[in-house]
Design a protein around this motif. Structure first.
Motif, short mmCIF file in Angstrom:
data_model
loop_
_atom_site.label_atom_id
_atom_site.label_comp_id
_atom_site.label_asym_id
_atom_site.label_seq_id
_atom_site.Cartn_x
_atom_site.Cartn_y
_atom_site.Cartn_z
N CYS A 140 -7.48 0.15 2.35
CA CYS A 140 -8.49 0.45 0.13
C CYS A 140 -8.03 1.12 -0.23
O CYS A 140 -8.01 2.39 -0.29
CB CYS A 140 -9.47 0.57 1.25
SG CYS A 140 -10.26 0.60 -1.07
N HIS A 173 -11.21 4.10 -1.13
CA HIS A 173 -12.18 4.99 -0.77
C HIS A 173 -10.36 5.64 0.65
O HIS A 173 -9.83 4.16 0.20
CB HIS A 173 -12.57 4.19 -0.15
CG HIS A 173 -13.30 3.96 1.60
ND1 HIS A 173 -12.98 1.89 1.20
CD2 HIS A 173 -12.72 4.11 2.91
CE1 HIS A 173 -12.79 1.71 2.61
NE2 HIS A 173 -12.77 2.75 3.38
N CYS A 207 -13.79 -5.15 -0.34
CA CYS A 207 -13.20 -3.82 0.85
C CYS A 207 -14.58 -4.46 1.30
O CYS A 207 -15.40 -3.79 1.15
CB CYS A 207 -13.60 -2.37 -0.23
SG CYS A 207 -13.42 -1.37 1.66
ZN LIG Z 1 -12.69 0.42 -0.04
#
Ligand SMILES: [Zn+2]
Length: 592
Positions: free
Chosen positions: A38, A41, A59
């Protein structure tokens, strides 16, 4: 959202989300979806999914999700119109020029276009000067001396800015307004306001942005003029913290090899690229800026820093390590060994000099063995005075901020042992210092708490999935849910309600449009469900899901009747409630 027939709709239909996202995130096929790490993050195992059929991403770690436009908006930190333009450009779809909102904006756009054009013209001009003038001949001799032959000159667009002081100015003067001339950064003004060429008697290196458009120049003095290197100033089309030299040509290699070599100057980048190592970029200045790191992070998260070995280069290396770690890069550092100067002394080597003197194979070998940044830093700490307690303390303080940035506790512990050994420190004392520092650091949870607590029951998830996917019977299914009001009071009630209209209309469900009407939590839940790998649904299965909702409804009513009965005052007429209770219990036991 994308209105039918609108430009946005058209772009969305033609754009392939997998391709667009793939420019930012490394995606691998996983079942029907694509999966990667991702970008929103930090994570070690991929929970970021792209759904090629629905053209959405989601995500499961941080809950971010949306369509190709919202993805680009997040990544580029831009608004919808800009993201539309970017997606269209990436997919080669031409869109009518957006109307500028104000006259000022139109003027700005015109200026930017003119400045871009000036850079294109200046490039042609500089190249011609190098090829066809006497002065240019001297410059060519200098370049040859540095090992840059005709081929390299052509490949990297190297040119020459003549010494006259107004050659480029004369070239531009009839075409461009005074104001734009100065704004371009190619023309400077002296104290009396008289314009002159910014670059004089210098070798020029075009600096392109990510998409290959020339936005600035770097220029090296041919003689002893100071400064040795002179770059374009910040202009409407160039901000040095947003551009990495050679990135436009390194993109493919960066993705393919999944690491970048980061050098300081364009001469270094050219030397490395000429050695056949294309995945090289230069920060063009001693300090690497955060936007540059984010830009690079779209192609790879692994970097080998190879800056100059002088004091400024070392400081820049340390600063860059810090910044890169903050952005979750895996960092190694190549510190090139000094080379003999032939007079019994040593010369510190930048990549350019090293490759010229020692050859590319030697460089490649060192590159391959480049140590992780902590090794480099320990080596740096060992150069400090470690004979006194005070000196050791300084060495630990130097290392501590970096060690803290190691996300993995086990690794951190291993490094503590190594640091203790290498610096001959008392290990328990060092560990105490490290854990104290770690304790002061905010612990970081990547998963939002509401995502953990929020989970729909399997039956609800399945029905939601069917409403979106089961083309054969979703209309009938929606009708039954609606008629019996079966989703009222469910945790997923709002999601059902949002899907209802689309399902009843018989039109395909547009996940992003339905999602746009929901709260963030509900939207994330919906996207999560849509990404589930599932078997084809049958009408029988749908019926059994509906049945389970009906039972739930009956149970709820029964509980209410029971509460009603208990709440009645003594002597009240309970017959109505009791009859209802009987009916409900009968339905439950008969499984109807
Ligand atoms: Zn994420």
């Amino acid at each position: 959202m994308a209105e039918a027939g609108s430009i946005a709709e058209r772009v969305k239909q033609q754009a392939d989300i997998v391709r667009v996202v793939g420019e930012y995130v490394q995606l691998k096929k996983a079942g029907q979806n694509f999966r990667g790490l991702c970008p929103f993050h930090s994570e070690k195992s991929p929970s970021f999914n792209v759904h090629p059929v629905r053209q959405i991403y989601h995500c499961f770690g941080c809950g971010k999700g949306g369509d190709v436009f919202s993805f680009v908006m997040e990544m580029e930190r831009c608004e919808f119109p800009e993201s539309l333009r970017i997606v269209a450009e990436k997919c080669g779809i031409s869109i009518p020029r957006a109307k500028e909102r104000s006259p000022e904006e139109r003027k700005e756009n015109q200026a930017r276009t003119a400045i871009l054009e000036m850079h294109r013209e200046a490039q042609t001009f500089f190249v011609k000067q190098l090829e066809g003038t006497l002065e240019g001949k001297a410059a060519r001799a200098y370049l040859e001396d540095r090992g840059l032959d005709k081929d390299a000159i052509g490949r990297f667009g190297i040119g020459y800015a003549p010494s006259g002081g107004d050659a480029l100015l004369r070239h531009f003067k009839s075409k461009y307004a005074e104001k734009v001339l100065t704004e371009s950064g190619l023309i400077s003004r002296d104290q009396s306001g008289r314009p002159f060429d910014r670059f004089r008697r210098r070798i020029t290196f075009p600096i392109a942005n990510e998409s290959g458009k020339i936005v600035a120049f770097g220029a090296r003095a041919l003689g002893d003029e100071q400064p040795k290197y002179l770059n374009s100033p910040e202009t409407p089309i160039y901000s040095k913290s947003n551009v990495l030299y050679h990135l436009d040509r390194a993109k493919d290699a960066l993705r393919r090899q999944d690491f970048a070599i980061l050098v300081e100057g364009y001469m270094d980048a050219i030397a490395v690229a000429r050695a056949g190592i294309s995945n090289v970029v230069a920060s063009c200045g001693t300090s690497l800026a955060e936007p540059q790191i984010k830009l690079l992070g779209r192609f790879t998260k692994r970097v080998i820093i190879n800056f100059d070995p002088d004091t400024a280069g070392q400081a820049a290396t340390e600063r860059s390590v810090s910044l890169l770690l903050e952005q979750d890069f895996e960092v190694r550092v190549l510190a090139l060994p000094s080379i003999a100067d032939g007079k019994g002394g040593d010369r510190k080597a930048d990549p350019d000099l090293f490759i010229r003197e020692k050859g590319k194979d030697e460089y490649l070998k060192l590159l391959k063995d480049a140590p992780p940044y902590v090794d480099y830093l320990i080596a740096r700490a060992r150069q400090m005075d470690l004979t006194t307690g005070e000196g050791k303390k300084r060495a630990v303080e130097f290392l501590l901020p970096y060690v803290q940035k190691i996300p993995n506790a086990l690794l951190r512990s291993e490094w503590a042992t190594r640091i203790a050994q290498q610096l001959r420190l008392d290990e328990p004392v060092l560990r105490a210092a490290l854990s104290k520092a770690a304790g002061e650091r905010r612990s970081h949870l990547n998963i939002k708490p509401e995502l953990i607590s929020r989970s729909a029951k399997p039956v609800e998830r399945r029905l939601i999935w069917m409403l979106a996917e089961a083309e054969g019977f979703r209309r009938e299914l929606a009708q039954e849910l609606q008629d019996a009001n079966l989703y009222a009071g469910l945790e997923t009630e709002k999601i059902f309600a949002a899907l209802m209209a689309a399902s009843l209309s018989g039109e395909p469900v547009q996940a992003t449009e339905v999602g746009a009407t929901l709260s963030e939590t509900d939207r994330n839940l919906l996207f999560g469900i849509l990404f589930e790998e599932s078997n084809e649904a049958t009408w029988e299965e749908a019926q059994s899901c509906l049945e389970s909702l009906r039972r739930r409804q009956v149970e709820h009513e029964l509980a209410e009747v029971q509460r009603g009965l208990e709440a009645q005052p003594a002597g009240a007429d309970l017959r109505g409630l009791l009859t209802r209770k009987q009916e409900l219990m009968k339905r439950l036991s008969s499984g109807q």
